[in-house]
Design an enzyme around this catalytic site. Structure first.
Site, short mmCIF file in Angstrom:
data_model
loop_
_atom_site.label_atom_id
_atom_site.label_comp_id
_atom_site.label_asym_id
_atom_site.label_seq_id
_atom_site.Cartn_x
_atom_site.Cartn_y
_atom_site.Cartn_z
N GLU A 225 -17.53 -19.36 50.76
CA GLU A 225 -17.46 -18.19 49.88
C GLU A 225 -17.36 -18.63 48.42
O GLU A 225 -18.01 -18.06 47.54
CB GLU A 225 -16.28 -17.33 50.29
CG GLU A 225 -16.21 -15.99 49.62
CD GLU A 225 -15.13 -15.10 50.23
OE1 GLU A 225 -15.02 -13.95 49.78
OE2 GLU A 225 -14.40 -15.55 51.14
N ASP B 14 -14.00 -9.20 41.72
CA ASP B 14 -12.91 -8.28 42.02
C ASP B 14 -11.57 -8.62 41.37
O ASP B 14 -10.89 -7.74 40.86
CB ASP B 14 -12.70 -8.20 43.54
CG ASP B 14 -13.89 -7.60 44.26
OD1 ASP B 14 -14.90 -7.31 43.60
OD2 ASP B 14 -13.81 -7.44 45.48
#
Length: 420
Positions: A392, A177
């Protein structure tokens, strides 16, 4: 493997399964409870891959749940929202307004964007490792129409350059992203002058503006082709699309369908990648500016997923990967070239290492017979999760975990790495 390593691996496997159980909603796996409370397309493909050899039925259910959100155009949305927590994440349904679009599914609330089409690879993984071949064949037949429609959508609605590659129309579609690869096309967007002094024209503002412009067009394919200001041919997205075409050819053979169209699609994408994105490495192409974006990120290695990529190209990419990405850091693979001005070890997709991109590069190394590279990538990725947990992402220098804890794709792909 010695006895102690076997015990460690067993404990790590159980810990990964515990994370996936905790993140299971009953129909899908969320990336992380709290922060990401919905189903993401790319995440679910990775989860299905990780579960294929451990909890086969759950892997099937994961993908079928995602396909329930597929649009009539064939687009698989990047988010399928959990109705019980629809506004627990921004941007939620109130931004996308998918229910107003006739092509959106009636039984699900979704976003209006897509993500890299890894689902065919996930279905292939499920087929490959099924103990019950009859059940596996039934699942492949059930998933087949969704997979074909997804690929048809990309070929018909997203070939904005007209040369065989799919274009992303928003950074959120890339899977990376906040990558610095999007800085140049984002900077070219018109500046919005805000009346309120506290508001800004940050990247996030531009992300929202891009999404609302596409929404306000009625999610129209013609608008994307002719007017939408962000259109980028991304090597990772297209490398995954190519790999999924190869997977579809294999699945076609399994169910007695014609595999020729998918082989032809793979050849077409491979040729376009080399013609349009190759310049000593693969770079994203900004279609609106008509030029390559001169920054090397982990996405540049996406075409390595193609087992048919020419050996000369594989050799060059491997040298770039080892010298510019793996060599300078202790915990590969950083998401941006370490010596690039855009590198930032603490910002999502601008420096940290991620289990999912490490896994993709591991699979690419296996596909090309790069045994030493594959072994190194697997070992370094398992070392990250053993030291910092299923985070993550990770600092590429000291291995410290960043972002969410108990992240689903980190847990799922750890299972696949342990299986070897």
């Amino acid at each position: 493997m010695d006895a102690r390593s076997a015990v460690d691996d067993t404990a790590l496997e159980q810990a990964a399964l515990d994370v996936l159980d905790a993140n299971w909603t009953g129909s899908a796996t969320v990336p992380a409870v709290g922060r990401y409370p919905h189903q993401w397309s790319l995440d679910s493909a990775f989860v299905a891959i990780g579960l294929a050899r451990r909890r086969w039925s759950r892997a099937c259910a994961e993908l079928l749940s995602l396909f329930a959100g597929q649009w009539s155009t064939g687009m698989v949305p990047h988010i399928v929202f959990d109705r019980s927590t629809v506004e627990a994440y921004y941007p939620g349904p109130s931004l996308w307004r998918s229910a107003e679009c006739p092509a959106a599914p009636r039984g699900a609330i979704t976003s209006g964007l897509t993500q890299p089409p890894l689902q065919a690879c996930a279905v292939w993984w499920i087929w490959r490792y099924a103990a019950d071949r009859d059940a596996a064949l039934g699942f492949v037949r059930r998933a087949w129409p969704s997979l074909v429609a997804q690929h048809d959508y990309l070929a018909s609605a997203r070939d904005l350059g007209g040369d065989g590659l799919a274009a992303i129309v928003h950074p959120w579609e890339s899977g990376l992203d906040d990558s610095p690869a999007w800085d140049v096309p984002l900077a070219a967007l018109p500046v919005v002058r805000y009346a309120h002094a506290l508001e800004s024209d940050s990247h996030h503002d531009r992300y929202v503006r891009l999404a609302t412009r596409y929404r306000d067009s009625g999610y129209d394919a013609g608008y994307l082709r002719d007017e939408h200001p962000f259109a980028v041919e991304d090597p990772l997205f297209n490398g995954i699309w190519l790999a999924s075409c190869v997977a579809l050819a294999g699945l076609a053979e399994a169910i007695g369908a014609d595999r020729a169209p998918f082989r032809e699609a793979a050849d077409r994408i491979r040729g376009a990648l080399l013609d349009r994105l190759w310049d000593g490495a693969f770079y994203a192409r900004d279609l609106r500016a008509g030029r390559l974006i001169p920054v090397r990120t982990v996405g540049c290695f996406g075409p390595l997923l193609d087992p048919g990529m020419p050996a000369s190209v594989v050799g060059v990419l491997t040298e770039v990967l080892e010298s510019r990405f793996i060599g300078p850091c202790g915990y590969p693979v950083p998401s941006c070239e370490v010596r690039a001005l855009e590198f930032d070890r603490s910002t999502y997709w601008r420096g940290p290492s991620w289990v999912n991109t490490n896994w993709l590069l591991w699979r690419a190394a296996v596909a090309h017979g790069l045994a030493d590279l594959a072994a190194s990538l697997a070992a370094s990725t398992l070392r990250l999760v053993r030291q910092a947990g299923f985070r993550e992402c990770f600092d590429p220098f000291d291995g410290m975990g960043r972002g969410c804890r108990d992240f689903s794709w980190s847990a799922a792909l750890t299972l696949d790495l342990l299986a070897g």
